[in-house]
Write an enzyme that holds these catalytic residues in place. Structure first.
Site, PDB file in Angstrom:
ATOM      1  N   SER A  49       0.872  -1.182   0.000  1.00  0.00           N
ATOM      2  CA  SER A  49       0.000   0.000   0.000  1.00  0.00           C
ATOM      3  C   SER A  49       0.903   1.224   0.000  1.00  0.00           C
ATOM      4  O   SER A  49       2.082   1.126   0.372  1.00  0.00           O
ATOM      5  CB  SER A  49      -0.840  -0.008   1.287  1.00  0.00           C
TER       6      SER A  49
ATOM      7  N   TYR B 269      -2.156  -1.268  10.462  1.00  0.00           N
ATOM      8  CA  TYR B 269      -2.104  -1.398   9.000  1.00  0.00           C
ATOM      9  C   TYR B 269      -0.793  -0.818   8.455  1.00  0.00           C
ATOM     10  O   TYR B 269      -0.109  -1.450   7.635  1.00  0.00           O
ATOM     11  CB  TYR B 269      -3.314  -0.673   8.410  1.00  0.00           C
TER      12      TYR B 269
HETATM   13  P1  NAD Z   1     -11.401  -6.453   0.107  1.00  0.00           P
HETATM   14  O1  NAD Z   1     -11.988  -6.313   1.478  1.00  0.00           O
HETATM   15  O2  NAD Z   1     -12.234  -6.126  -1.073  1.00  0.00           O
HETATM   16  O3  NAD Z   1     -10.813  -7.936  -0.100  1.00  0.00           O
HETATM   17  C1  NAD Z   1     -10.079  -8.576   0.899  1.00  0.00           C
HETATM   18  C2  NAD Z   1      -9.938 -10.039   0.541  1.00  0.00           C
HETATM   19  O4  NAD Z   1      -9.186 -10.686   1.570  1.00  0.00           O
HETATM   20  C3  NAD Z   1     -11.279 -10.775   0.461  1.00  0.00           C
HETATM   21  O5  NAD Z   1     -11.209 -11.752  -0.558  1.00  0.00           O
HETATM   22  C4  NAD Z   1     -11.377 -11.440   1.831  1.00  0.00           C
HETATM   23  O6  NAD Z   1     -12.201 -12.621   1.834  1.00  0.00           O
HETATM   24  C5  NAD Z   1      -9.913 -11.793   2.061  1.00  0.00           C
HETATM   25  N1  NAD Z   1      -9.610 -11.988   3.477  1.00  0.00           N
HETATM   26  C6  NAD Z   1      -9.686 -11.097   4.481  1.00  0.00           C
HETATM   27  N2  NAD Z   1      -9.340 -11.677   5.650  1.00  0.00           N
HETATM   28  C7  NAD Z   1      -9.037 -12.964   5.367  1.00  0.00           C
HETATM   29  C8  NAD Z   1      -8.609 -14.070   6.146  1.00  0.00           C
HETATM   30  N3  NAD Z   1      -8.422 -13.999   7.472  1.00  0.00           N
HETATM   31  N4  NAD Z   1      -8.384 -15.255   5.513  1.00  0.00           N
HETATM   32  C9  NAD Z   1      -8.599 -15.368   4.187  1.00  0.00           C
HETATM   33  N5  NAD Z   1      -8.996 -14.357   3.393  1.00  0.00           N
HETATM   34  C10 NAD Z   1      -9.209 -13.163   3.987  1.00  0.00           C
HETATM   35  O7  NAD Z   1     -10.075  -5.556   0.177  1.00  0.00           O
HETATM   36  P2  NAD Z   1      -9.190  -4.859  -0.964  1.00  0.00           P
HETATM   37  O8  NAD Z   1      -9.378  -3.397  -0.834  1.00  0.00           O
HETATM   38  O9  NAD Z   1      -9.354  -5.497  -2.267  1.00  0.00           O
HETATM   39  O10 NAD Z   1      -7.739  -5.163  -0.376  1.00  0.00           O
HETATM   40  C11 NAD Z   1      -6.869  -6.139  -0.919  1.00  0.00           C
HETATM   41  C12 NAD Z   1      -5.441  -5.797  -0.526  1.00  0.00           C
HETATM   42  O11 NAD Z   1      -5.091  -4.539  -1.086  1.00  0.00           O
HETATM   43  C13 NAD Z   1      -5.234  -5.681   0.990  1.00  0.00           C
HETATM   44  O12 NAD Z   1      -3.987  -6.221   1.348  1.00  0.00           O
HETATM   45  C14 NAD Z   1      -5.229  -4.174   1.207  1.00  0.00           C
HETATM   46  O13 NAD Z   1      -4.489  -3.815   2.338  1.00  0.00           O
HETATM   47  C15 NAD Z   1      -4.563  -3.711  -0.077  1.00  0.00           C
HETATM   48  N6  NAD Z   1      -4.824  -2.316  -0.405  1.00  0.00           N
HETATM   49  C16 NAD Z   1      -6.088  -1.874  -0.633  1.00  0.00           C
HETATM   50  C17 NAD Z   1      -6.290  -0.527  -0.954  1.00  0.00           C
HETATM   51  C18 NAD Z   1      -7.643   0.014  -1.255  1.00  0.00           C
HETATM   52  O14 NAD Z   1      -7.760   1.235  -1.406  1.00  0.00           O
HETATM   53  N7  NAD Z   1      -8.679  -0.770  -1.386  1.00  0.00           N
HETATM   54  C19 NAD Z   1      -5.198   0.335  -1.011  1.00  0.00           C
HETATM   55  C20 NAD Z   1      -3.922  -0.152  -0.754  1.00  0.00           C
HETATM   56  C21 NAD Z   1      -3.741  -1.489  -0.454  1.00  0.00           C
END
Ligand code: NAD
Length: 266
Positions: A148, A161
């Site tokens: 991130s 985080y």
């Molecule tokens: P999201 O909530 O849409 O998806 C998260 C995924 O992780 C889902 O498939 C969920 O089932 C899975 N998950 C969560 N906890 C779990 C567990 N204990 N065991 C198995 N699976 C688990 O989130 P997202 O926004 O797509 O985030 C995905 C990644 O991208 C994360 O690492 C997040 O930190 C990173 N990220 C997101 C953003 C953003 O703006 N959305 C920005 C920077 C980084």
């Protein structure tokens, strides 16, 4: 969805954690479009996951599913074994599963800290540790960690985080150095805001707290951090991941690549 590099990952097997939703789903779609057999992973209701598996499989690749809880080290190891069994091997590991929780550090619930560190950081270590031996045997592998912008800079109220994502970037560099003379690469992607359930919850909280409409809260949210005032998309992160898995990216090692609308340029 990727359409410029189609088929370049044919014959490779990929595991994308957290790919039932959001960014991970965009990544799984991009790898499937490149021809990789892919294991999707994460939580969700069984019927929609089966529909997703079928939709991706219709593109002529093998698609498996794991529901392993990556907050448990044993489950992470079992997930790698499961993917290896079902797809014969894991050539590409994308560590994407992650969660968020916000609170001032002196009010941060200890169990939330522990869970975020377990899912967002320790699971990345356990998965890499379990998959590296087979990648070394074949002298080929791609590890992409979804970190991130919060792996490089901080924001208030995100202690666990930000700590976890900084840790992921450190781990990425160590793995890149330890594999530097091999055909295995390890890199990180640093997304800014992407409109997924993880971010939507923060926008909803802001709207409720400040009595804003959804559109006002979204504009405020982006305006505070992301100069483009636009979200990055799961498709864009998917295509970059597929590129990092290609031969063209063989000498990109230990990098932290932003997809952040200019956030880190400030
Ligand atoms: P999201 O909530 O849409 O998806 C998260 C995924 O992780 C889902 O498939 C969920 O089932 C899975 N998950 C969560 N906890 C779990 C567990 N204990 N065991 C198995 N699976 C688990 O989130 P997202 O926004 O797509 O985030 C995905 C990644 O991208 C994360 O690492 C997040 O930190 C990173 N990220 C997101 C953003 C953003 O703006 N959305 C920005 C920077 C980084």
């Amino acid at each position: 969805m990727s359409d410029s590099l189609q088929g370049r990952l044919r014959g490779k097997s990929a595991l994308v954690t957290g790919s039932t939703s959001g960014i991970g789903l965009g990544i799984a779609e991009a790898l499937v479009a490149e021809g990789a057999d892919t294991m999707v992973h994460g939580f969700g209701d069984a019927a929609s996951i089966e529909a997703l598996r079928k939709r991706l499989g219709a593109r002529g690749v093998r698609v498996g599913y794991s529901g392993a809880d990556v907050s448990s080290a044993a489950d992470v190891v079992a997930m790698i074994e499961h993917a290896t069994r079902e797809l014969d091997r894991v050539d590409i590991l994308v560590n994407n599963a992650g969660i968020q929780f916000t609170a001032p550090v002196d009010e941060f619930p200890v169990e939330r800290w522990d869970t975020i560190i377990a899912i967002n950081l320790s699971a990345v270590f356990h998965a890499i540790r379990a998959v590296l031996p087979q990648m070394k045997k074949r002298n080929w592998g791609r590890i992409v960690n979804i970190a991130s912008t919060h792996g490089l800079v901080a924001s208030t109220h995100k202690a666990a985080y930000v700590a976890a994502k900084h840790g992921v970037l450190g781990l990425t560099k160590v793995v890149a150095l330890e594999t530097a003379t091999t055909g295995i690469t390890c890199n990180a992607i640093c997304p800014g805001f992407v409109l997924t359930p993880l971010v939507q919850k923060q926008i909803d909280d802001l709207a409720a707290r400040e009595k804003l409409t959804g559109a006002q809260a979204q504009a405020r949210f982006l305006g505070e951090k992301q100069p483009s005032l636009e979200f990055a998309t799961p498709e864009q992160i998917g295509v970059l991941t597929a590129f990092l898995c290609s031969e063209a990216a063989a000498q990109i090692r230990g990098a932290a690549m932003p997809v952040d609308g200019g956030w880190l340029a400030q």
